[in-house]
Motif scaffolding. Structure first.
Motif, PDB file in Angstrom:
ATOM      1  N   PHE A  54      51.377  37.831  43.781  1.00 51.21           N
ATOM      2  CA  PHE A  54      51.263  39.231  43.356  1.00 51.21           C
ATOM      3  C   PHE A  54      50.739  40.105  44.488  1.00 51.21           C
ATOM      4  CE2 PHE A  54      49.285  42.897  41.389  1.00 51.21           C
ATOM      5  CZ  PHE A  54      50.259  43.296  40.485  1.00 51.21           C
ATOM      6  N   VAL A  55      49.743  39.607  45.218  1.00 47.49           N
ATOM      7  CA  VAL A  55      49.190  40.379  46.335  1.00 47.49           C
ATOM      8  C   VAL A  55      50.257  40.606  47.398  1.00 47.49           C
ATOM      9  CG1 VAL A  55      47.540  40.334  48.245  1.00 47.49           C
ATOM     10  CG2 VAL A  55      46.810  39.659  45.959  1.00 47.49           C
ATOM     11  N   LEU A  64      46.384  46.412  47.600  1.00 47.42           N
ATOM     12  CA  LEU A  64      45.468  45.702  46.715  1.00 47.42           C
ATOM     13  C   LEU A  64      44.847  44.534  47.463  1.00 47.42           C
ATOM     14  CD1 LEU A  64      47.309  45.392  43.276  1.00 47.42           C
ATOM     15  CD2 LEU A  64      45.394  46.873  43.822  1.00 47.42           C
ATOM     16  N   GLU A  65      43.558  44.343  47.278  1.00 48.94           N
ATOM     17  CA  GLU A  65      42.891  43.159  47.784  1.00 48.94           C
ATOM     18  C   GLU A  65      42.827  42.142  46.653  1.00 48.94           C
ATOM     19  OE1 GLU A  65      39.112  44.496  49.195  1.00 48.94           O
ATOM     20  OE2 GLU A  65      39.915  45.120  51.138  1.00 48.94           O
ATOM     21  N   LYS A  66      42.541  40.919  47.027  1.00 48.00           N
ATOM     22  CA  LYS A  66      42.393  39.872  46.026  1.00 48.00           C
ATOM     23  C   LYS A  66      41.295  40.255  45.032  1.00 48.00           C
ATOM     24  CE  LYS A  66      42.518  34.814  46.164  1.00 48.00           C
ATOM     25  NZ  LYS A  66      42.408  33.655  47.061  1.00 48.00           N
ATOM     26  N   ALA A  67      40.287  40.964  45.543  1.00 47.32           N
ATOM     27  CA  ALA A  67      39.157  41.360  44.702  1.00 47.32           C
ATOM     28  C   ALA A  67      39.586  42.235  43.533  1.00 47.32           C
ATOM     29  CB  ALA A  67      38.117  42.098  45.542  1.00 47.32           C
ATOM     30  N   ASP A  68      40.590  43.096  43.741  1.00 49.92           N
ATOM     31  CA  ASP A  68      41.049  43.974  42.663  1.00 49.92           C
ATOM     32  C   ASP A  68      41.513  43.168  41.462  1.00 49.92           C
ATOM     33  OD1 ASP A  68      41.018  46.793  43.836  1.00 49.92           O
ATOM     34  OD2 ASP A  68      42.105  45.699  45.371  1.00 49.92           O
ATOM     35  N   LEU A  69      42.241  42.102  41.735  1.00 50.08           N
ATOM     36  CA  LEU A  69      42.766  41.280  40.647  1.00 50.08           C
ATOM     37  C   LEU A  69      41.689  40.375  40.061  1.00 50.08           C
ATOM     38  CD1 LEU A  69      46.106  40.463  42.459  1.00 50.08           C
ATOM     39  CD2 LEU A  69      45.691  42.206  40.741  1.00 50.08           C
ATOM     40  N   LEU A  70      40.818  39.865  40.923  1.00 48.68           N
ATOM     41  CA  LEU A  70      39.712  39.042  40.424  1.00 48.68           C
ATOM     42  C   LEU A  70      38.789  39.850  39.518  1.00 48.68           C
ATOM     43  CD1 LEU A  70      38.591  36.844  43.459  1.00 48.68           C
ATOM     44  CD2 LEU A  70      39.258  36.027  41.193  1.00 48.68           C
ATOM     45  N   LEU A  71      38.527  41.086  39.896  1.00 47.11           N
ATOM     46  CA  LEU A  71      37.623  41.921  39.107  1.00 47.11           C
ATOM     47  C   LEU A  71      38.244  42.294  37.766  1.00 47.11           C
ATOM     48  CD1 LEU A  71      36.152  44.174  41.927  1.00 47.11           C
ATOM     49  CD2 LEU A  71      34.927  42.486  40.571  1.00 47.11           C
ATOM     50  N   SER A  72      39.555  42.453  37.748  1.00 51.48           N
ATOM     51  CA  SER A  72      40.225  42.703  36.474  1.00 51.48           C
ATOM     52  C   SER A  72      40.036  41.519  35.532  1.00 51.48           C
ATOM     53  CB  SER A  72      41.719  42.951  36.706  1.00 51.48           C
ATOM     54  OG  SER A  72      41.917  44.124  37.438  1.00 51.48           O
ATOM     55  N   TYR A  73      40.113  40.333  36.102  1.00 51.25           N
ATOM     56  CA  TYR A  73      39.897  39.119  35.312  1.00 51.25           C
ATOM     57  C   TYR A  73      38.434  39.022  34.869  1.00 51.25           C
ATOM     58  CZ  TYR A  73      38.852  34.127  34.708  1.00 51.25           C
ATOM     59  OH  TYR A  73      38.385  32.931  34.245  1.00 51.25           O
TER      60      TYR A  73
END
Length: 391
Positions: A54-55, A64-73
């Protein structure tokens, strides 16, 4: 037809007209032809792989950084990082850590840097992977969040006092063990400004270790292994003086760095910082001691330089030995002045603080001698700072 007219109004070159029409044709095919859009379906149970895909596929859109998706989770669990939630807490702390203060610059931290630090400072697996942000680990991180913020902020405040900034912190992973050490040893905020002899010694050891880690590339491709090793050393009670980064640095290494680095190269700002008495970080300039405008063929001709001298001048114009850190306001005043004119108004102390060789001519005709002498001063100074002395 409209596009044909527009193209012909812009150029009469048949080659450019043909190229423009071909480009428009390919663009039309990509946008309007259904069969030219190819989809690849990937079936996998690996959440980390899905996250990375996805990134990558989003790389052309909003970054988008990986953090954006991790924080959504992480946001899905409302019991974590109360009351604001993970996203708000992580983003606001990152902004706070980067805020420019009287004694602290912007370090350009990213949310990814903070989340990676959370794993290490919570004594979890250090790999920055989705599986390591499982429910149990997130509870541990959330419970440690107050301490994580405290010691990361203390780390930033500490290194700022020694002149470190985003310009010379090449790998932010090297800052995580410092925060871990401060946390493990229950250091208070007073430690940062403490003038006690033992605290000064400890801080000097930390800064020497940080400098070596940046220059040796210890936190490069195998940064996770290095982080685990250093964390274990700290857990075992070792000081930064005792923590081995995998290579013993000697004077030959330092000589190679000094000979290799040049104007705005990877290590140039760090080297200039370490050898400077004044610890600048606020937008300081890498200033050419002998202005770059002087390295000119017409000037060479008037000086009647030999071909060998011309090669030396060209090779060393941007050398680390022809650079020092200078406050922007001073650099603007200096401008393209000859070094001999500029230096005549400066105190001996100022010149010594920038490792300018004394008892030598500052005339441009003496450039070779100047560079040789200053390079030796830089190598000797770095050796004193970075090479551990036997006690």
């Amino acid at each position: 037809e409209d596009y044909d007219n527009l193209i012909r109004e812009s150029t009469t070159s048949s080659t450019l007209i043909k190229r423009a029409k071909n480009t428009l044709g390919r663009l039309h095919q990509v946008i309007c032809c259904d069969d030219c859009i190819k989809e690849d379906h990937v079936i996998t149970d690996d959440d980390e792989k899905v996250l990375n895909i996805f990134v990558r596929t989003n790389d052309g859109g909003i970054k988008l950084e990986k953090a954006d998706l991790l924080l959504s989770y992480m946001e899905s669990n409302k019991k974590l990082f109360v009351p604001k939630g993970a996203r708000s807490e992580i983003f606001s702390f990152t902004d706070d850590l980067n805020k420019v203060e009287v004694h602290k610059p912007d370090y350009d931290f990213r949310e990814d840097d903070i989340l990676k630090s959370c794993l290490v400072l919570s004594d979890l697996e250090v790999q920055y992977k989705l599986k390591n942000f499982n429910e149990d680990n997130l509870k541990i991180i959330s419970n440690n969040w107050g301490l994580i913020k405290e010691y990361l902020k203390m780390t930033a405040d500490l290194i700022a006092r020694y002149g470190f900034s985003a310009k010379n912190v090449i790998s932010k992973n090297a800052l995580i063990p410092i925060a871990y050490y401060l946390k493990k040893n229950n250091k208070s905020k007073e430690f940062v400004a403490s003038q006690q002899h033992s605290d000064i010694e400890t801080k000097n050891e930390i800064i020497r270790w940080l400098s070596l880690s940046q220059m040796s590339g210890a936190f490069g491709s195998s940064s996770d292994s290095t982080l685990k090793s250093v964390r274990k050393n700290i857990d075992d009670g070792k000081s930064f003086k005792e923590i081995n980064l995998g290579k013993v640095i000697d004077k030959d290494d330092i000589e190679k760095w000094v000979n290799k680095e040049y104007f705005q190269s990877r290590l140039s700002h760090l080297i200039l910082l370490l050898v400077s008495q004044d610890k600048y970080w606020d937008n300081c300039h890498q200033d050419h001691i002998f202005p770059i405008s002087k390295f000119d063929r017409e000037i060479y001709k008037k000086m009647e330089l030999s071909q060998d001298d011309i090669s030396f001048y060209d090779d060393n114009a941007n050398s680390i030995a022809n650079l020092h850190l200078l406050n922007p306001s001073v650099n603007i005043v200096k401008s393209d002045d000859d070094f001999i004119d500029w230096s005549s108004n400066k105190s001996k102390g100022f010149l010594e603080s920038s490792l300018i060789p004394q008892q030598t001519s500052f005339d441009f005709s003496n450039f070779r001698d100047f560079i040789i002498k200053r390079k030796k001063l830089i190598i000797d100074k770095l050796s004193d700072i970075l090479i551990a002395r036997k006690t």
